[in-house]
Scaffold this motif. Structure first.
Motif, PDB file in Angstrom:
ATOM      1  N   LEU A  58       7.789   0.654  10.175  1.00 46.34           N
ATOM      2  CA  LEU A  58       8.947  -0.067   9.650  1.00 46.34           C
ATOM      3  C   LEU A  58       9.265   0.400   8.233  1.00 46.34           C
ATOM      4  CD1 LEU A  58      11.097  -2.269   9.815  1.00 46.34           C
ATOM      5  CD2 LEU A  58       9.357  -3.939   9.118  1.00 46.34           C
ATOM      6  N   PHE A  59       8.208   0.560   7.412  1.00 41.90           N
ATOM      7  CA  PHE A  59       8.414   1.049   6.044  1.00 41.90           C
ATOM      8  C   PHE A  59       9.032   2.442   6.067  1.00 41.90           C
ATOM      9  CE2 PHE A  59       7.297   3.053   2.053  1.00 41.90           C
ATOM     10  CZ  PHE A  59       7.437   2.042   1.124  1.00 41.90           C
ATOM     11  N   ALA A  60       8.504   3.312   6.935  1.00 39.53           N
ATOM     12  CA  ALA A  60       9.038   4.675   7.037  1.00 39.53           C
ATOM     13  C   ALA A  60      10.498   4.658   7.489  1.00 39.53           C
ATOM     14  CB  ALA A  60       8.185   5.493   8.011  1.00 39.53           C
ATOM     15  N   ALA A  61      10.838   3.740   8.418  1.00 35.60           N
ATOM     16  CA  ALA A  61      12.217   3.645   8.894  1.00 35.60           C
ATOM     17  C   ALA A  61      13.150   3.184   7.780  1.00 35.60           C
ATOM     18  CB  ALA A  61      12.288   2.691  10.084  1.00 35.60           C
ATOM     19  N   LEU A  62      12.683   2.223   6.992  1.00 35.56           N
ATOM     20  CA  LEU A  62      13.504   1.739   5.877  1.00 35.56           C
ATOM     21  C   LEU A  62      13.733   2.837   4.842  1.00 35.56           C
ATOM     22  CD1 LEU A  62      11.958  -1.823   5.386  1.00 35.56           C
ATOM     23  CD2 LEU A  62      14.169  -1.257   6.415  1.00 35.56           C
ATOM     24  N   ARG A  63      12.673   3.611   4.560  1.00 39.28           N
ATOM     25  CA  ARG A  63      12.825   4.737   3.621  1.00 39.28           C
ATOM     26  C   ARG A  63      13.751   5.794   4.201  1.00 39.28           C
ATOM     27  NH1 ARG A  63      12.135   5.089  -1.448  1.00 39.28           N
ATOM     28  NH2 ARG A  63      10.796   6.929  -1.566  1.00 39.28           N
ATOM     29  N   GLY A  64      13.594   6.038   5.528  1.00 36.35           N
ATOM     30  CA  GLY A  64      14.458   7.025   6.178  1.00 36.35           C
ATOM     31  C   GLY A  64      15.913   6.605   6.189  1.00 36.35           C
ATOM     32  N   ALA A  65      16.147   5.293   6.182  1.00 39.48           N
ATOM     33  CA  ALA A  65      17.522   4.789   6.153  1.00 39.48           C
ATOM     34  C   ALA A  65      18.127   4.840   4.752  1.00 39.48           C
ATOM     35  CB  ALA A  65      17.562   3.355   6.673  1.00 39.48           C
ATOM     36  N   GLY A  66      17.329   5.277   3.793  1.00 37.86           N
ATOM     37  CA  GLY A  66      17.845   5.458   2.440  1.00 37.86           C
ATOM     38  C   GLY A  66      17.528   4.335   1.466  1.00 37.86           C
ATOM     39  N   LEU A  67      16.722   3.338   1.873  1.00 42.71           N
ATOM     40  CA  LEU A  67      16.390   2.246   0.966  1.00 42.71           C
ATOM     41  C   LEU A  67      15.393   2.709  -0.089  1.00 42.71           C
ATOM     42  CD1 LEU A  67      17.681   0.551   3.322  1.00 42.71           C
ATOM     43  CD2 LEU A  67      16.071  -1.256   2.672  1.00 42.71           C
ATOM     44  N   GLU A  68      15.632   2.342  -1.306  1.00 41.39           N
ATOM     45  CA  GLU A  68      14.709   2.630  -2.396  1.00 41.39           C
ATOM     46  C   GLU A  68      13.564   1.613  -2.378  1.00 41.39           C
ATOM     47  OE1 GLU A  68      14.860   5.254  -4.300  1.00 41.39           O
ATOM     48  OE2 GLU A  68      16.735   5.923  -3.353  1.00 41.39           O
ATOM     49  N   LEU A  69      12.504   1.931  -3.133  1.00 43.77           N
ATOM     50  CA  LEU A  69      11.334   1.054  -3.150  1.00 43.77           C
ATOM     51  C   LEU A  69      11.680  -0.355  -3.623  1.00 43.77           C
ATOM     52  CD1 LEU A  69       8.590   3.459  -4.590  1.00 43.77           C
ATOM     53  CD2 LEU A  69       9.085   2.916  -2.203  1.00 43.77           C
ATOM     54  N   GLY A  70      12.555  -0.462  -4.611  1.00 46.36           N
ATOM     55  CA  GLY A  70      12.938  -1.766  -5.124  1.00 46.36           C
ATOM     56  C   GLY A  70      13.653  -2.605  -4.079  1.00 46.36           C
ATOM     57  N   ALA A  71      14.530  -1.990  -3.295  1.00 42.22           N
ATOM     58  CA  ALA A  71      15.265  -2.720  -2.255  1.00 42.22           C
ATOM     59  C   ALA A  71      14.327  -3.214  -1.163  1.00 42.22           C
ATOM     60  CB  ALA A  71      16.353  -1.823  -1.666  1.00 42.22           C
ATOM     61  N   ILE A  72      13.341  -2.395  -0.799  1.00 48.23           N
ATOM     62  CA  ILE A  72      12.365  -2.812   0.210  1.00 48.23           C
ATOM     63  C   ILE A  72      11.561  -4.001  -0.300  1.00 48.23           C
ATOM     64  CG2 ILE A  72      10.289  -2.097   1.471  1.00 48.23           C
ATOM     65  CD1 ILE A  72      11.451   0.728   1.574  1.00 48.23           C
ATOM     66  N   SER A  73      11.208  -3.974  -1.565  1.00 53.52           N
ATOM     67  CA  SER A  73      10.472  -5.104  -2.148  1.00 53.52           C
ATOM     68  C   SER A  73      11.279  -6.389  -2.055  1.00 53.52           C
ATOM     69  CB  SER A  73      10.135  -4.806  -3.615  1.00 53.52           C
ATOM     70  OG  SER A  73       9.244  -3.724  -3.720  1.00 53.52           O
ATOM     71  N   LEU A  74      12.555  -6.315  -2.384  1.00 58.87           N
ATOM     72  CA  LEU A  74      13.406  -7.506  -2.344  1.00 58.87           C
ATOM     73  C   LEU A  74      13.544  -8.032  -0.920  1.00 58.87           C
ATOM     74  CD1 LEU A  74      15.200  -9.462  -3.905  1.00 58.87           C
ATOM     75  CD2 LEU A  74      17.118  -7.876  -3.523  1.00 58.87           C
ATOM     76  N   ALA A  75      13.661  -7.131   0.049  1.00 58.20           N
ATOM     77  CA  ALA A  75      13.814  -7.547   1.449  1.00 58.20           C
ATOM     78  C   ALA A  75      12.557  -8.230   1.986  1.00 58.20           C
ATOM     79  CB  ALA A  75      14.158  -6.335   2.315  1.00 58.20           C
ATOM     80  N   THR A  76      11.404  -7.987   1.365  1.00 60.52           N
ATOM     81  CA  THR A  76      10.141  -8.569   1.829  1.00 60.52           C
ATOM     82  C   THR A  76       9.938  -9.999   1.330  1.00 60.52           C
ATOM     83  OG1 THR A  76       9.234  -6.325   1.653  1.00 60.52           O
ATOM     84  CG2 THR A  76       7.665  -8.077   2.071  1.00 60.52           C
ATOM     85  N   VAL A  77      10.669 -10.398   0.307  1.00 58.82           N
ATOM     86  CA  VAL A  77      10.476 -11.721  -0.299  1.00 58.82           C
ATOM     87  C   VAL A  77      10.687 -12.870   0.695  1.00 58.82           C
ATOM     88  CG1 VAL A  77      11.354 -13.324  -2.049  1.00 58.82           C
ATOM     89  CG2 VAL A  77      10.927 -10.924  -2.646  1.00 58.82           C
ATOM     90  N   PRO A  78      11.771 -12.890   1.513  1.00 60.69           N
ATOM     91  CA  PRO A  78      11.922 -13.997   2.475  1.00 60.69           C
ATOM     92  C   PRO A  78      10.777 -14.068   3.496  1.00 60.69           C
ATOM     93  CG  PRO A  78      13.990 -12.797   2.229  1.00 60.69           C
ATOM     94  CD  PRO A  78      12.936 -11.994   1.533  1.00 60.69           C
ATOM     95  N   TYR A  82       0.830  -1.208   0.000  1.00 59.97           N
ATOM     96  CA  TYR A  82       0.000   0.000   0.000  1.00 59.97           C
ATOM     97  C   TYR A  82       0.861   1.253   0.000  1.00 59.97           C
ATOM     98  CZ  TYR A  82      -3.586   3.369   1.270  1.00 59.97           C
ATOM     99  OH  TYR A  82      -4.418   4.461   1.273  1.00 59.97           O
ATOM    100  N   PHE A  83       1.933   1.258   0.795  1.00 62.08           N
ATOM    101  CA  PHE A  83       2.810   2.426   0.842  1.00 62.08           C
ATOM    102  C   PHE A  83       3.563   2.602  -0.474  1.00 62.08           C
ATOM    103  CE2 PHE A  83       3.456   3.934   5.408  1.00 62.08           C
ATOM    104  CZ  PHE A  83       2.193   3.529   5.795  1.00 62.08           C
ATOM    105  N   GLN A  84       3.953   1.499  -1.081  1.00 61.31           N
ATOM    106  CA  GLN A  84       4.568   1.589  -2.407  1.00 61.31           C
ATOM    107  C   GLN A  84       3.580   2.205  -3.393  1.00 61.31           C
ATOM    108  OE1 GLN A  84       7.632  -0.083  -3.720  1.00 61.31           O
ATOM    109  NE2 GLN A  84       8.075  -1.727  -2.285  1.00 61.31           N
ATOM    110  N   GLN A  85       2.335   1.741  -3.339  1.00 64.52           N
ATOM    111  CA  GLN A  85       1.308   2.278  -4.220  1.00 64.52           C
ATOM    112  C   GLN A  85       1.122   3.771  -3.997  1.00 64.52           C
ATOM    113  OE1 GLN A  85      -2.791   0.393  -4.710  1.00 64.52           O
ATOM    114  NE2 GLN A  85      -3.339   2.191  -3.526  1.00 64.52           N
ATOM    115  N   ALA A  86       1.032   4.200  -2.728  1.00 66.08           N
ATOM    116  CA  ALA A  86       0.828   5.618  -2.423  1.00 66.08           C
ATOM    117  C   ALA A  86       1.965   6.472  -2.965  1.00 66.08           C
ATOM    118  CB  ALA A  86       0.697   5.810  -0.910  1.00 66.08           C
TER     119      ALA A  86
END
Length: 446
Positions: free
Chosen positions: A391-411, A262-266
């Motif tokens: 958690l999503f906001a923290a990951l974005r704040g740490a500099g992760l791009e949307l693609g990297a967050i997607s990959l980290a969610t796969v496991p 949802y956050f990626q969509q927004a």
């Protein structure tokens, strides 16, 4: 139309047995009206979430969780004291009154930004309570074997409503104005109350062996009274039962994956357009596509698939879709990918995995079906939303791009899939144990 004619007509599209037809159709109509009303409101919710600021979304998710923490004990008290035929209409009348208040505030342009944020929180609360109460009613009426056969068809009623809702929004938003769509939603909600009342009457005509599971059979006479117990009994049940804890974990992982998407969509939709009308149309288009796809799957596939493979493998389909979808977003974080991903995951959820998950509750006793299920559907789900949002906001704040967050969610989705299969095996064991206990009781009384 008499019962025999109804049964003959329905048997062409669903494996319905004698005595089930009227209850099945009223369940279908109930869910149809309920989700039609919600999906009239949903595009307004998504637009108001963006209007209130994408950066404020974690706060809105947290506010939703706080409101739910306060609301669940109140619901527990109502369920403990009132019979089913009274507390179900009461819940929906309350939400219809809320819609009327929002209509007044928005029609007279009173505190527009603040009302938008409150509305975002409210509709999230409304959706969870309304749908949770509906499915608690369903798993109270239908046994495990029936759920496998019939829940897909019943869920199709919701999908048909989810198709009508955005269609009404697209067609009426300009001539009526977005605010007046609230009136349409309130009328549909009241129609759902009527269907629930007719379903209650139809359930009384079902054969006892048709609508009461083995686990719930001794408690059937209690339908005329409240369930008793304390306000927080559902939480206690959840802490005591590994089976309920497993379902709660499944829901928490669904919440995390859904919130991240949802956050990626927004973010992607906000970057695609700054026009509220265009964004509202995008959201309505997504809902429309999902409704069509889900309805087709539910009518043709769901009942056969769950009956053939069981609740666990059917519930495991959703994490598989999320796994593939996040991989696609990692490779191509674009608007069309988000739309396709949302359509696929929500179709898999509503058409197959959600009916399968509801089957998991059919082997519980009545108090667990209303109290513990309510905690799982509401507190666990929205608590997961709030935690996942931060958690999503923290990951974005740490500099992760949307693609990297997607990959980290796969496991995470892989662990979720394994949990679904384990829950399916536990459900089958409970179903067999229930059937064995019923057979033993029958032989002893023969």
């Amino acid at each position: 139309m008499n019962e025999t004619t109804l049964h003959r007509w329905l048997a062409r599209i669903v494996d319905v047995r004698p005595g089930e037809a009227r209850a099945l159709l009223w369940s279908f109509a109930y869910f149809f009206c309920l989700l039609a009303g919600y999906y009239v409101l949903r595009p307004l919710r998504d637009e108001m979430g963006i209007a209130g600021g994408v950066r404020n979304l974690p706060w809105l998710f947290t506010a939703t969780f706080v409101v739910l923490l306060a609301a669940v004990p109140v619901f527990g008290a109502v369920v403990a004291r009132l019979p089913r035929r009274r507390f179900i209409p009461l819940v929906y009348h309350f939400f219809a009154a809320n819609i009327a208040i929002f209509w007044l505030l928005l029609a007279f342009d009173i505190g527009k930004i603040h009302v938008a944020r409150v509305f975002f929180v409210w509709i999230s609360v409304f959706n969870l309570f309304a749908v949770s109460v509906f499915w608690s009613f369903m798993v109270d009426l239908f046994a495990s074997e029936q759920g496998k056969r019939l829940f897909g068809f019943i869920a199709a009623g919701g999908s048909a409503g989810a198709l009508l809702g955005p269609a009404l929004t697209v067609g009426l938003a300009v001539p009526l104005g977005p605010v007046n769509l609230l009136i349409v939603a309130a009328l549909l909600l009241e129609a759902a109350v009527l269907c629930a009342s007719r379903l209650e009457a139809a359930a009384q005509r079902l054969k006892p062996e048709t609508h009461v599971s083995a686990a719930a059979a001794p408690a059937a006479p209690a339908e005329a009274a409240g369930l008793g117990g304390g306000w927080f009994a559902g939480i206690t049940m959840l802490l005591r039962s590994p089976y309920l804890a497993g379902i709660a974990s499944w829901v928490a992982l669904l919440s995390l994956a859904g919130t991240f998407l949802y956050f990626q969509q927004a973010n992607i939709v906000a970057a695609a357009s700054d026009d509220p009308a265009v964004r509202t149309r995008i959201f309505a288009t997504i809902d429309l596509a999902i409704g069509i796809l889900t309805l087709i799957v539910q009518f043709i596939v769901t009942g056969r698939l769950i009956t053939r493979f069981g609740a666990g493998p059917a519930a495991a389909l959703l994490p598989l879709v999320f796994c593939l979808g996040f991989l696609a977003l990692w490779l191509t974080p674009m608007l069309w990918v988000v739309i396709a991903f949302q359509a696929a995951q929500r179709a898999a959820n509503f058409a197959i995995s959600n009916p399968a998950r509801e089957c998991l509750f059919t082997v519980l006793d009545r108090a667990e079906k209303y109290k513990a299920k309510n905690v799982i559907d509401i507190v666990v789900f929205r608590g997961g939303d709030a935690a996942s949002g931060w958690l999503f906001a923290a990951l974005r704040g740490a500099g992760l791009e949307l693609g990297a967050i997607s990959l980290a969610t796969v496991p995470v989705t892989a662990a979720w899939l394994a949990l679904a299969l384990a829950l399916g095996r536990a459900h089958e064991r409970r179903t067999r144990n229930s059937a064995s206990s019923t057979a033993t009781r029958t032989s002893q009384t023969a």
